[in-house]
Design a protein around this motif. Structure first.
Motif, short mmCIF file in Angstrom:
data_model
loop_
_atom_site.label_atom_id
_atom_site.label_comp_id
_atom_site.label_asym_id
_atom_site.label_seq_id
_atom_site.Cartn_x
_atom_site.Cartn_y
_atom_site.Cartn_z
N LEU A 254 36.30 81.52 14.87
CA LEU A 254 36.35 80.11 14.63
C LEU A 254 37.39 79.71 13.53
N ALA A 255 37.27 80.62 12.32
CA ALA A 255 38.28 80.27 11.33
C ALA A 255 39.82 80.34 11.53
N LYS A 256 39.98 81.12 12.77
CA LYS A 256 41.25 81.48 13.04
C LYS A 256 41.71 80.53 14.19
N PHE A 257 40.88 80.23 15.10
CA PHE A 257 41.41 79.46 16.37
C PHE A 257 40.25 78.28 16.27
N GLY A 258 39.35 77.86 15.92
CA GLY A 258 38.57 76.87 16.24
C GLY A 258 38.72 75.77 15.15
N PHE A 259 38.71 76.22 13.83
CA PHE A 259 38.65 75.26 12.72
C PHE A 259 39.92 74.49 12.48
N PRO A 260 41.34 75.21 12.88
CA PRO A 260 42.59 74.46 12.86
C PRO A 260 42.60 73.50 13.86
N VAL A 261 42.02 73.93 15.01
CA VAL A 261 42.15 72.76 16.10
C VAL A 261 41.14 71.55 15.85
N ILE A 262 39.86 71.83 15.45
CA ILE A 262 38.89 70.86 14.78
C ILE A 262 39.59 70.00 13.47
N THR A 263 40.12 70.76 12.67
CA THR A 263 40.57 70.00 11.50
C THR A 263 42.01 69.18 12.02
N LYS A 264 42.95 69.85 12.80
CA LYS A 264 44.03 68.86 13.54
C LYS A 264 43.26 67.70 14.13
#
Length: 168
Positions: free
Chosen positions: A25-35
């Motif tokens: 999630l930190a590698k793939f999910g959170f950046p998408v969510i924060t973006k």
């Protein structure tokens, strides 16, 4: 095994699975969510800025509309005053023209009346003098002898009377 107190092995595997899921999630999910959150935040800020600009533009348009209305009202007032003044000037000129024409007509009529009066008086005097001469001639013929001196005297008096009648 009890659900309330888990074993050490279960806790170990739960922590490892949690770490792997958290890492993914930190590698793939959170950046998408924060973006996506950042894009949404930027879009909201841009919309707010556009709304503020639109509000300012509307306020400026309202001010311009009010200025134009006030200018239009002032222009309307000026045009009405000018039209009123022009109407009054036209009426005054018409009155002056009518007065001068009436005065000219009255003066002309008086002159015509005076001329006709003078003509009538001259004709009347001429007729009276002719009548007087005729009467005098008849009286004199009856009472006087027809001597050439008397006829000459009568002719001279008749000529004088005619000249006086023509002069008056």
């Amino acid at each position: 095994m009890s659900l309330i107190t888990p074993d050490f092995g279960l806790l170990f595997w739960m922590v490892i699975i949690f770490g792997v899921v958290f890492f993914i999630l930190a590698k793939f999910g959170f950046p998408v969510i924060t973006k996506a959150v950042r894009q949404r935040s930027d879009h909201i800020e841009e919309s707010l800025r556009a709304a503020a600009e639109a509000r300012a533009s509307l306020e400026q348009a309202a001010r311009r509309r009010e200025e134009m209305l006030s200018q239009t009202r002032a222009e309307q007032g000026r045009i009405l005053q000018e039209a009123s003044r022009t109407g009054e000037e036209i009426i005054a000129k018409a009155r002056e023209t009518a007065k001068s024409e009436a005065a000219e007509i009255i003066r002309s009529a008086r002159a015509d009346i005076e001329n006709q009066k003078e003509t009538a008086l001259r004709e009347l005097r001429s007729q009276v003098s002719a009548l007087g001469v005729a009467v005098a001639e008849k009286i004199v013929r009856k009472e006087m002898e027809s001597t050439p001196e008397q006829l000459d005297l009568l002719q001279r008096y008749a000529d004088e009377a005619s000249r006086e009648a023509q002069m008056n």
